[in-house]
Design a protein around this motif. Sequence first.
Motif, PDB file in Angstrom:
ATOM      1  N   CYS A  67       3.128 -12.787   4.135  1.00 18.77           N
ATOM      2  CA  CYS A  67       2.295 -11.808   3.955  1.00 18.77           C
ATOM      3  C   CYS A  67       0.977 -12.568   4.606  1.00 18.77           C
ATOM      4  CB  CYS A  67       1.995 -11.645   2.726  1.00 18.77           C
ATOM      5  SG  CYS A  67       0.929 -10.142   2.315  1.00 18.77           S
ATOM      6  N   TRP A  69      -3.297 -11.264   6.577  1.00 19.06           N
ATOM      7  CA  TRP A  69      -4.374 -10.244   7.032  1.00 19.06           C
ATOM      8  C   TRP A  69      -3.347  -9.139   7.579  1.00 19.06           C
ATOM      9  CZ3 TRP A  69      -6.390  -7.743  11.313  1.00 19.06           C
ATOM     10  CH2 TRP A  69      -7.501  -6.958  11.222  1.00 19.06           C
ATOM     11  N   TYR A  70      -2.231  -9.249   8.329  1.00 20.90           N
ATOM     12  CA  TYR A  70      -1.685  -7.864   8.953  1.00 20.90           C
ATOM     13  C   TYR A  70      -0.806  -7.167   7.969  1.00 20.90           C
ATOM     14  CZ  TYR A  70      -3.582 -10.061  13.173  1.00 20.90           C
ATOM     15  OH  TYR A  70      -4.341 -10.516  14.152  1.00 20.90           O
ATOM     16  N   CYS A  71      -0.749  -7.659   6.733  1.00 24.30           N
ATOM     17  CA  CYS A  71      -0.173  -6.669   5.569  1.00 24.30           C
ATOM     18  C   CYS A  71      -1.030  -5.440   5.296  1.00 24.30           C
ATOM     19  CB  CYS A  71      -0.009  -7.437   4.362  1.00 24.30           C
ATOM     20  SG  CYS A  71       0.994  -8.722   4.266  1.00 24.30           S
ATOM     21  N   GLY A  72      -2.289  -5.442   5.822  1.00 29.40           N
ATOM     22  CA  GLY A  72      -3.266  -4.512   5.776  1.00 29.40           C
ATOM     23  C   GLY A  72      -4.030  -3.984   7.042  1.00 29.40           C
ATOM     24  N   SER A  74      -4.893  -4.292  11.250  1.00 24.54           N
ATOM     25  CA  SER A  74      -4.158  -4.202  12.373  1.00 24.54           C
ATOM     26  C   SER A  74      -5.241  -3.923  13.728  1.00 24.54           C
ATOM     27  CB  SER A  74      -3.518  -2.793  12.232  1.00 24.54           C
ATOM     28  OG  SER A  74      -4.480  -1.610  12.066  1.00 24.54           O
ATOM     29  N   PHE A 125      -9.883   2.110  11.751  1.00 20.69           N
ATOM     30  CA  PHE A 125      -8.770   2.459  10.779  1.00 20.69           C
ATOM     31  C   PHE A 125      -9.105   3.986  10.046  1.00 20.69           C
ATOM     32  CE2 PHE A 125      -9.564  -1.934  10.782  1.00 20.69           C
ATOM     33  CZ  PHE A 125      -8.289  -2.557  10.672  1.00 20.69           C
ATOM     34  N   ILE A 128      -5.903   5.500   8.145  1.00 20.54           N
ATOM     35  CA  ILE A 128      -5.706   5.037   7.166  1.00 20.54           C
ATOM     36  C   ILE A 128      -6.342   6.131   6.053  1.00 20.54           C
ATOM     37  CG2 ILE A 128      -5.904   3.271   5.188  1.00 20.54           C
ATOM     38  CD1 ILE A 128      -5.958   1.146   7.167  1.00 20.54           C
ATOM     39  N   TYR A 131      -9.668   5.794   3.550  1.00 20.83           N
ATOM     40  CA  TYR A 131     -10.307   4.476   4.093  1.00 20.83           C
ATOM     41  C   TYR A 131     -12.004   4.576   3.787  1.00 20.83           C
ATOM     42  CZ  TYR A 131     -11.849   0.299   6.557  1.00 20.83           C
ATOM     43  OH  TYR A 131     -12.466  -0.972   7.036  1.00 20.83           O
ATOM     44  N   LEU A 135     -12.223  -3.679   5.051  1.00 22.00           N
ATOM     45  CA  LEU A 135     -11.300  -4.492   5.873  1.00 22.00           C
ATOM     46  C   LEU A 135     -12.470  -5.273   6.820  1.00 22.00           C
ATOM     47  CD1 LEU A 135      -8.118  -2.394   6.538  1.00 22.00           C
ATOM     48  CD2 LEU A 135      -8.134  -4.395   5.446  1.00 22.00           C
ATOM     49  N   VAL A 228      -7.526  -7.362   2.335  1.00 20.62           N
ATOM     50  CA  VAL A 228      -6.181  -7.009   2.132  1.00 20.62           C
ATOM     51  C   VAL A 228      -5.556  -7.414   0.682  1.00 20.62           C
ATOM     52  CG1 VAL A 228      -3.952  -7.409   3.020  1.00 20.62           C
ATOM     53  CG2 VAL A 228      -5.873  -7.155   4.651  1.00 20.62           C
ATOM     54  N   HIS A 229      -5.681  -8.488   0.343  1.00 20.39           N
ATOM     55  CA  HIS A 229      -5.215  -8.935  -0.997  1.00 20.39           C
ATOM     56  C   HIS A 229      -6.257  -8.649  -2.021  1.00 20.39           C
ATOM     57  CE1 HIS A 229      -1.832 -10.266   1.433  1.00 20.39           C
ATOM     58  NE2 HIS A 229      -2.648 -10.818   2.215  1.00 20.39           N
TER      59      HIS A 229
END
Length: 229
Positions: A67, A69-72, A74, A125, A128, A131, A135, A228-229
């Motif tokens: 995991c 930053w690219y988990c959410g 892009s 984004f 999304i 959103y 981010l 992201v987290h």
Amino acid sequence: MSTCGVFEKNDMKLKLTIFFLTFSSILFSQELKTIQAVQRTDSEFFDYEDYEAPDKPIGELIFLKGCSWYCGGSVKSINASSELKENNEINYSPKNAHDFNKNTAWIEGKPDFGVGEFIEYCFDFNEIKGYKGGLGINRILLANGYKKNKQIWENNSRIKQLKVYLNDKPYAILDLLDSFEIQTIDIGEIKFPANRETKLKFEITQVYEGKKHKDTAISLLMFDGIGVH
């Protein structure tokens, strides 16, 4: 004939000239912030696909395995001012700088060292659902040069300095290391708002010359961030 009007006009011109010179002096004295890259090690960012045993890796090295930053986060699109022509079915597209693969690279396409050439990232984004912002990025993860192997890296030129533009406005100067291994740059918090694209452009301003080729390369220019987290 009265000269009062002439004196008033000359006085106004003088005041405007002083104002313009003062404003220009303040404007040009506001230098861009310069950010120094920090040396890191490849082992912090690369890992093998799997392991037969703790000391027996399997497969290729993977950048940012697990995991991140690219988990959410892009990047919507990547463009460049130029790219080197494809050779032996190997391309040097700007997308190579963001493909998680150290064996590919964006290489500028000018006949000299590529000073003035740039790579530009677009973040958006809107796709999304729901959103509302949040981010953002705060750090660049960078593999300078053509990192396929050490000889190729030495033969091609690397980037010494980048000028960064945020939405076409000068943002910072990045002083990079002439290092085969990963380096990071803390660029400050840049958030991506809803309903608007955000562009980051990286312009080559200085290079480290390669042993054989003027072509200037970058294998990875990727990001870490927030939200992201």
